[in-house]
Scaffold this motif. Structure first.
Motif, PDB file in Angstrom:
ATOM      1  N   ALA B 118     -10.979   8.665   2.954  1.00 15.66           N
ATOM      2  CA  ALA B 118     -10.059   8.821   2.796  1.00 15.66           C
ATOM      3  C   ALA B 118      -8.812   8.014   3.680  1.00 15.66           C
ATOM      4  N   LEU B 119     -10.069   7.072   4.696  1.00 15.50           N
ATOM      5  CA  LEU B 119      -9.252   6.018   5.470  1.00 15.50           C
ATOM      6  C   LEU B 119      -8.458   4.959   4.179  1.00 15.50           C
ATOM      7  N   VAL B 120      -9.873   4.853   3.181  1.00 18.48           N
ATOM      8  CA  VAL B 120      -9.637   3.424   2.938  1.00 18.48           C
ATOM      9  C   VAL B 120      -8.142   3.287   1.979  1.00 18.48           C
ATOM     10  N   ALA B 121      -7.759   5.085   1.093  1.00 24.49           N
ATOM     11  CA  ALA B 121      -7.274   5.357   0.020  1.00 24.49           C
ATOM     12  C   ALA B 121      -5.771   5.508   1.169  1.00 24.49           C
ATOM     13  N   LEU B 122      -6.205   6.277   2.041  1.00 26.33           N
ATOM     14  CA  LEU B 122      -4.364   5.912   2.716  1.00 26.33           C
ATOM     15  C   LEU B 122      -4.133   4.770   2.670  1.00 26.33           C
ATOM     16  N   LEU B 123      -5.434   3.573   3.359  1.00 25.62           N
ATOM     17  CA  LEU B 123      -5.018   1.599   3.574  1.00 25.62           C
ATOM     18  C   LEU B 123      -4.252   1.021   2.522  1.00 25.62           C
ATOM     19  N   ILE B 124      -4.236   1.609   1.040  1.00 23.92           N
ATOM     20  CA  ILE B 124      -4.746   1.777   0.176  1.00 23.92           C
ATOM     21  C   ILE B 124      -2.378   1.804  -0.200  1.00 23.92           C
ATOM     22  N   SER B 125      -2.360   3.334  -0.596  1.00 24.29           N
ATOM     23  CA  SER B 125      -1.628   3.568  -0.126  1.00 24.29           C
ATOM     24  C   SER B 125      -0.411   3.636   0.981  1.00 24.29           C
ATOM     25  N   ALA B 126      -0.657   2.743   1.954  1.00 23.78           N
ATOM     26  CA  ALA B 126       0.430   2.451   2.943  1.00 23.78           C
ATOM     27  C   ALA B 126       0.796   1.253   2.382  1.00 23.78           C
ATOM     28  N   VAL B 130       4.857  -0.783   1.743  1.00 28.68           N
ATOM     29  CA  VAL B 130       4.838  -1.678   2.121  1.00 28.68           C
ATOM     30  C   VAL B 130       5.157  -2.556   0.254  1.00 28.68           C
ATOM     31  N   LEU B 131       4.749  -3.222  -0.415  1.00 30.32           N
ATOM     32  CA  LEU B 131       5.033  -3.731  -1.710  1.00 30.32           C
ATOM     33  C   LEU B 131       6.576  -2.644  -2.366  1.00 30.32           C
ATOM     34  N   TYR B 132       6.484  -1.576  -2.163  1.00 31.67           N
ATOM     35  CA  TYR B 132       7.500  -0.818  -2.687  1.00 31.67           C
ATOM     36  C   TYR B 132       9.347  -1.605  -1.988  1.00 31.67           C
ATOM     37  N   ARG B 133       9.211  -1.491  -0.459  1.00 29.36           N
ATOM     38  CA  ARG B 133      10.038  -1.792   0.022  1.00 29.36           C
ATOM     39  C   ARG B 133      10.050  -3.094  -0.024  1.00 29.36           C
ATOM     40  N   PHE B 134       8.918  -4.185  -0.189  1.00 32.92           N
ATOM     41  CA  PHE B 134       9.903  -5.131  -0.311  1.00 32.92           C
ATOM     42  C   PHE B 134      10.476  -5.437  -1.339  1.00 32.92           C
ATOM     43  N   MET B 135       9.991  -5.171  -2.662  1.00 33.35           N
ATOM     44  CA  MET B 135      10.784  -5.184  -3.848  1.00 33.35           C
ATOM     45  C   MET B 135      11.476  -4.863  -3.636  1.00 33.35           C
ATOM     46  N   ALA B 136      12.339  -4.297  -2.652  1.00 30.89           N
ATOM     47  CA  ALA B 136      13.705  -3.529  -2.887  1.00 30.89           C
ATOM     48  C   ALA B 136      14.669  -4.443  -1.883  1.00 30.89           C
ATOM     49  N   GLN B 137      13.700  -5.278  -1.691  1.00 32.96           N
ATOM     50  CA  GLN B 137      14.511  -5.829  -0.703  1.00 32.96           C
ATOM     51  C   GLN B 137      14.507  -7.662  -1.387  1.00 32.96           C
ATOM     52  N   GLN B 153      15.295   4.422  -5.825  1.00 28.10           N
ATOM     53  CA  GLN B 153      15.652   5.820  -5.216  1.00 28.10           C
ATOM     54  C   GLN B 153      14.078   6.936  -5.837  1.00 28.10           C
ATOM     55  N   ARG B 154      14.238   7.123  -7.288  1.00 31.38           N
ATOM     56  CA  ARG B 154      13.869   7.892  -7.185  1.00 31.38           C
ATOM     57  C   ARG B 154      12.107   8.324  -6.872  1.00 31.38           C
ATOM     58  N   THR B 155      11.981   7.154  -6.909  1.00 34.02           N
ATOM     59  CA  THR B 155       9.972   6.582  -6.844  1.00 34.02           C
ATOM     60  C   THR B 155       9.736   5.994  -5.303  1.00 34.02           C
ATOM     61  N   LYS B 156      11.194   5.626  -4.276  1.00 34.64           N
ATOM     62  CA  LYS B 156      10.676   4.857  -3.516  1.00 34.64           C
ATOM     63  C   LYS B 156       9.821   6.091  -2.143  1.00 34.64           C
ATOM     64  N   ASN B 157       9.991   7.240  -1.719  1.00 40.44           N
ATOM     65  CA  ASN B 157       9.224   7.713  -1.768  1.00 40.44           C
ATOM     66  C   ASN B 157       6.987   8.132  -1.771  1.00 40.44           C
ATOM     67  N   ASP B 158       7.020   7.615  -2.876  1.00 40.11           N
ATOM     68  CA  ASP B 158       5.593   8.314  -4.142  1.00 40.11           C
ATOM     69  C   ASP B 158       4.300   7.722  -2.672  1.00 40.11           C
ATOM     70  N   PRO B 159       4.761   6.415  -2.003  1.00 42.91           N
ATOM     71  CA  PRO B 159       3.331   5.641  -1.548  1.00 42.91           C
ATOM     72  C   PRO B 159       3.147   6.505  -0.190  1.00 42.91           C
ATOM     73  N   LEU B 160       4.461   7.298  -0.056  1.00 36.07           N
ATOM     74  CA  LEU B 160       4.520   7.693   1.869  1.00 36.07           C
ATOM     75  C   LEU B 160       4.002   9.017   1.385  1.00 36.07           C
ATOM     76  N   LYS B 161       4.651   9.984   0.521  1.00 35.98           N
ATOM     77  CA  LYS B 161       3.406  11.044  -0.037  1.00 35.98           C
ATOM     78  C   LYS B 161       1.846  11.204  -0.278  1.00 35.98           C
ATOM     79  N   SER B 162       1.485   9.908  -0.949  1.00 40.41           N
ATOM     80  CA  SER B 162      -0.299   9.482  -0.827  1.00 40.41           C
ATOM     81  C   SER B 162      -0.442   9.872   0.471  1.00 40.41           C
ATOM     82  N   VAL B 163       0.081   9.090   1.507  1.00 40.51           N
ATOM     83  CA  VAL B 163      -0.002   8.442   2.865  1.00 40.51           C
ATOM     84  C   VAL B 163      -0.566  10.020   3.941  1.00 40.51           C
ATOM     85  N   THR B 164       0.220  11.058   3.236  1.00 41.18           N
ATOM     86  CA  THR B 164       0.556  12.400   4.044  1.00 41.18           C
ATOM     87  C   THR B 164      -0.659  12.963   3.439  1.00 41.18           C
TER      88      THR B 164
END
Lengths: 211, 211, 211, 211
Positions: B118-126, B130-137, B153-164
């Motif tokens: 789970a920890l590795v999966a969390l890291l991957i999603s995190a 970072v990738l989503y944020r980077f591409m947005a900028q 805007q529609r997808t930006k929170n997907d990785p955070l949901k995974s992390v959760t």
């Protein structure tokens, strides 16, 4: 989306799987000066390796030609291709079991190993049948026309024939493992013939140029 | 710089990682004539292999579609992609631990193995976040326009949901390892759904043609 | 001849090497219920893996950007690239030795393992120096102009600086293995900085567009 | 069909095979503080690795240049290429046997390991001879002209010369294993020279541009 990366990824999995099979050749225990005998006793590994190399190799040839006439991919095809690759990678383990059980010449173990191999082969063919059906319903990915239709009609039952061969092999193995082995090889030969038909059909109907 | 070699290199890492997972299937110790039983007892390896194959496979699908809308790369994206690949390769080891601990049915060990996974999966999603944020900028890499913005805007929170989900899984595992296992699978299913949303969004907003 | 297949082949070797490094994570011997402790004791494997992943990853980044400005290949460059890849693959074994010797905390063994690692790193940098020299003399492969010349002048000593760092590391290890470890990490950081300089230089001088 | 995916697949197999060879380096049994001695005793692994890396690497160079002048593929060439790759992957195991038998210094075992290696090398060269013959008869795949013919006449006997070298090596090994080793190395050097002739011939006759 373009089909290019799906092909590259699949090529990667096929080529790695083929090459990983060589790791089954492992230094045997041997007495000094008797390495030759120990290695020659490993002939079942070579047989199993040869069988699986040509099986997976033929699957790659098939995949290569089949996807050559596809122009676009979508998520369904991506997922379907991933499932196909999954079933193909499963062949690695029964290949080792095959070699081991032939080396030990224990009938029960051979029956199990051969059955496992035939079952995975059956699954692979079943997934190709799903692929055939899927492509027949998604003309937008290939630039479908009459020639595609004729070609599809000619080849659509090939995967089901393979499934049938492996079903018969599964039964045959319970009677006599070597009968099953012959049927598994027959299945592989059939794949190769199906590949030739595919390759010639694609050329004959001009599916790549027109597709 | 063109994005082509970054994609080819990533495809290489993904396809090798997927295929290396089959090396977890190792000939068990067995008594003559009881190979079947010994191999069937290895079902946790098959389960762990299936789980990780579809997890890494889904990550590849995601990577495939996500980078399909990117035209150029720069050093930051190269490095970021390398870090993502690093975290993805880390999943190989907890996959083995998962299989081992389920086979031994020792609660403490299962909790540890599941937590590691789970920890590795969390890291991957995190890292994907970072990738989503980077591409947005870095609009210069994609040919950013209003459609990209709407899609982001529609997808930006997907990785955070995974992390959760994986955070919850980490807590759940401490209560009951199987509860954690269900949450890990839920995370993988969520990735797959997120992939479908991504794939459909890219098509809907025409990001590849316009990008 | 086009540079494309040389790049694809190199990408293959780099991505396989990176991914094979995960095979160093092997299930430890452990007592039931104490898997966590046994795995946490393997932290040197994670450290060695992280180090080599980023080292080889940086080498790939470097290779990626460096060859992006090359248009053609010939037999000399093919052979030179093969020798570079050979030296890079050699890093796999000292990575294992590093992990093993740190785990055992035996000073002599650590000195040997670190020296081996530094020596291979030195060889790799030396080969990149040969590559720099070769490319400076074969302008026909890049569409050489004043900008290439300026860029070459700015970066030509980078590989020799790396060689020097690893030479110092080799000496330092004999005094204190950890001093050597710090210098090896310094070498890797230097590679990364050199990569950034390379990447920015290529963009600044427009080497890819004009090349 | 385009030759692209055949090249990509072959690049995959070659690069994986090369990289898998590093797995022969395995942590030796050693006493605390004597890791250096134990690893230095493994020099035969390094020698065998170096030999096979440059052998397989040269085969890749050869394959790279040879297929650069081919434009199209058909099922026969696909199958032939697969058989060639099969024989090339077989070199992995005798490479391990070579290292082992040199380490043990047992004459019989060395003769066996060297013979195995020479036999696989002979098979590979024989398959390349089949490839040469096949391409000479399928001009439609290359855009054959007078220059191709002249080039073919100049190089057509190269694979047979290699076969002869390895035949002599097989005899030599029975007299003295080290004589055989020298002949195997001579074979590899000959491959490299043949590659240079191929590469220069392709350029001289303008086979890629015209092909």
């Amino acid at each position: 989306m373009k089909i290019g990366r799906l092909q590259a990824f699949s090529d990667g999995v096929f080529s790695i799987l083929l090459t990983l099979l060589v790791l089954d050749f492992k230094l045997p225990a041997y007495r000094d000066g008797h390495l030759a005998q120990a290695v020659l006793n490993q002939w079942p590994i070579l047989v199993a390796y040869g069988l699986s190399f040509f099986y997976v190799g033929t699957l790659w040839l098939f995949h290569h030609d089949y996807f050559a006439k596809i122009k676009e991919t979508n998520w369904q095809l991506n997922v379907l291709n991933l499932v196909i690759l999954f079933t193909v990678t499963l062949i690695n383990y029964p290949t080792s079991l095959l070699a081991e059980s032939i080396a030990q010449q224990q009938r029960n173990d051979m029956q199990f190993a051969f059955s496992y191999y035939a079952l995975v082969a059956l699954l692979i063919s079943a997934m190709f049948w799903v692929l055939y059906r899927f492509m027949a319903q998604h003309h937008e990915l290939t630039g479908y026309d009459q020639n595609h239709e004729r070609f599809y009609q000619r080849t659509k039952n090939d995967p089901l024939k393979s499934v049938t061969i492996y079903l018969v092999a599964l039964v045959g193995i319970q009677i006599n493992p070597w009968l099953g082995a012959v049927l598994i090889i027959a299945g592989n030969v059939f794949h190769f013939i199906a590949y030739l038909r595919l390759s010639q059909g694609i050329e004959q109907y001009g599916l790549i140029k027109k597709g």
